[in-house]
Design an enzyme around this catalytic site. Structure first.
Site, PDB file in Angstrom:
ATOM      1  N   HIS A 126      41.822  26.987  12.891  1.00  0.00           N
ATOM      2  CA  HIS A 126      40.408  26.947  12.489  1.00  0.00           C
ATOM      3  C   HIS A 126      40.206  27.216  11.002  1.00  0.00           C
ATOM      4  O   HIS A 126      39.086  27.087  10.505  1.00  0.00           O
ATOM      5  CB  HIS A 126      39.587  27.971  13.284  1.00  0.00           C
ATOM      6  CG  HIS A 126      39.466  27.663  14.739  1.00  0.00           C
ATOM      7  ND1 HIS A 126      39.008  26.459  15.213  1.00  0.00           N
ATOM      8  CD2 HIS A 126      39.748  28.416  15.846  1.00  0.00           C
ATOM      9  CE1 HIS A 126      39.007  26.472  16.538  1.00  0.00           C
ATOM     10  NE2 HIS A 126      39.465  27.640  16.951  1.00  0.00           N
ATOM     11  N   ASP A 163      45.471  23.217  21.757  1.00  0.00           N
ATOM     12  CA  ASP A 163      44.565  24.352  21.953  1.00  0.00           C
ATOM     13  C   ASP A 163      43.233  23.808  22.497  1.00  0.00           C
ATOM     14  O   ASP A 163      42.823  22.700  22.166  1.00  0.00           O
ATOM     15  CB  ASP A 163      44.346  25.058  20.611  1.00  0.00           C
ATOM     16  CG  ASP A 163      43.588  26.365  20.737  1.00  0.00           C
ATOM     17  OD1 ASP A 163      44.235  27.424  20.672  1.00  0.00           O
ATOM     18  OD2 ASP A 163      42.344  26.332  20.893  1.00  0.00           O
ATOM     19  N   HIS A 165      40.290  24.624  21.814  1.00  0.00           N
ATOM     20  CA  HIS A 165      39.290  24.477  20.757  1.00  0.00           C
ATOM     21  C   HIS A 165      39.765  23.427  19.757  1.00  0.00           C
ATOM     22  O   HIS A 165      40.967  23.320  19.485  1.00  0.00           O
ATOM     23  CB  HIS A 165      39.076  25.813  20.039  1.00  0.00           C
ATOM     24  CG  HIS A 165      38.666  26.926  20.948  1.00  0.00           C
ATOM     25  ND1 HIS A 165      39.574  27.817  21.484  1.00  0.00           N
ATOM     26  CD2 HIS A 165      37.449  27.266  21.434  1.00  0.00           C
ATOM     27  CE1 HIS A 165      38.921  28.677  22.263  1.00  0.00           C
ATOM     28  NE2 HIS A 165      37.644  28.364  22.260  1.00  0.00           N
ATOM     29  N   ASP A 246      44.837  28.151  25.671  1.00  0.00           N
ATOM     30  CA  ASP A 246      43.531  28.505  26.229  1.00  0.00           C
ATOM     31  C   ASP A 246      42.866  27.368  26.992  1.00  0.00           C
ATOM     32  O   ASP A 246      41.734  27.518  27.468  1.00  0.00           O
ATOM     33  CB  ASP A 246      42.599  29.066  25.143  1.00  0.00           C
ATOM     34  CG  ASP A 246      42.711  28.342  23.823  1.00  0.00           C
ATOM     35  OD1 ASP A 246      43.362  27.275  23.771  1.00  0.00           O
ATOM     36  OD2 ASP A 246      42.155  28.834  22.822  1.00  0.00           O
TER      37      ASP A 246
HETATM   38 ZN   LIG Z   1      41.610  28.156  21.029  1.00  0.00          ZN
END
Ligand SMILES: [Zn+2]
Length: 309
Positions: A126, A163, A165, A246
């Site tokens: 991120h 991931d 996200h 995740d």
């Molecule tokens: Zn994540």
């Protein structure tokens, strides 16, 4: 040739406060799982801190110095955004996480290891060029890719991010650079809100958003039908994996229903791409994963696949 596990105890001292999901126990859970007998053949070593030259290939020098200048006293914390916090150990942990990515590239490109897994934190996907975000300070995956190019002469490096996200930071750092391909599966809608299929960068960005509730079959289909063909067409000379776990059904931060078997399936497919184009070279970096038992068993399944291929 063996698989290298890079980790450092100082990554455990980075702590964002009571109840924060990106906690030191995540890394402890992963490392405990990798103590099992089946992982006895892993090469194990500690990384050194990344140098400024590694980081400024991705981030502006003033950003790097600003982050590294945040050194709170023990017991104090500095919040960079709503969920990204630094304590006295965070700057060193971030340098070690980026340094592990660099070292993994050196070992894999130098032929000392076939593949490498970096069990480090903070994660990186991120972190944008000029902004820390979502538990991340430096873009470890793009630092790895640029190091492979600058120090080992590789022309094309792919970053594969599973991931749950979207890796907005990796995308931000790589989207103007067609020598790096970024491909990502992720839940949408979900934090950070980016990752639509229409986001194509310089033609080097491939996003496969999945709706909440999507299961392993949908996850596999996204990779089989959309992302793996793009990866094959790019013919990368190194694969960097942003390995977040995740998307697992038990994870508390998202709503996908992926299992350990799905993570292993994808790891096998990514290793096959590496065999076809990249002399087998894979560098995998730990990103998210917040249900500790699911994180541990998923990371173990991932490393088992890296060792088998
Ligand atoms: Zn994540």
């Amino acid at each position: 040739m063996s698989v290298l596990l890079l980790t450092h105890p100082d990554c455990l001292a980075h702590d964002m406060g009571e109840g924060h999901p990106e906690c030191p126990d995540r890394l402890r859970a992963v490392l405990r799982a990798l103590e099992a007998e089946e992982f006895a053949d892993l090469l194990r070593d500690r990384p050194e801190e990344a140098a400024r030259e590694h980081l400024i290939r991705v981030h502006p020098p003033d950003y790097v110095e600003a982050i590294l200048g945040i050194r709170p006293a023990p017991g104090e914390m500095v919040a960079l955004d709503a969920d990204t916090v630094m304590n006295h150990a965070s700057a060193r942990a971030a340098l070690l996480a980026a340094g592990a990515a660099v070292r993994a590239v050196d070992e894999v490109c130098g032929g000392q290891a076939r593949r490498a897994f970096c069990a480090t934190r903070p994660p990186g996907h991120h972190a944008e060029r000029r902004r820390p975000m979502g538990f991340c300070l430096f873009s470890n995956a793009v630092v790895a890719a640029r190091h492979a190019q600058a120090a080992h002469g590789l022309a094309r490096v792919a970053i594969c991010d599973f991931d749950v996200h979207h890796g907005n930071g990796s995308q931000d750092c790589a989207q103007d650079d067609p020598s790096i391909l970024f491909c990502s599966s992720h839940q949408m809608p979900l934090y950070p809100g980016t990752g639509a299929a229409e986001e194509r960068g310089a033609g080097n960005i491939f996003n496969a958003p999945l709706p909440p509730g999507a299961d392993g079959a949908a996850f596999r289909a996204a990779w089989r039908d959309a992302l793996l063909p793009a990866l094959d067409a790019f013919a990368p000379e190194l694969l960097v994996i942003s390995a977040g776990f995740d998307a697992h059904a038990r994870d508390p931060l998202a709503q996908l229903r992926v299992t350990e078997a799905d993570f292993a399936w994808l790891t096998d497919r990514l290793c096959e791409v590496a065999e076809r184009h990249a002399r087998g070279r894979v560098v995998s970096l730990l990103e998210g994963g917040y249900d500790l038992p699911a994180l541990a068993s998923s990371a173990a399944a991932h490393v088992r696949s890296l060792m088998r291929a």
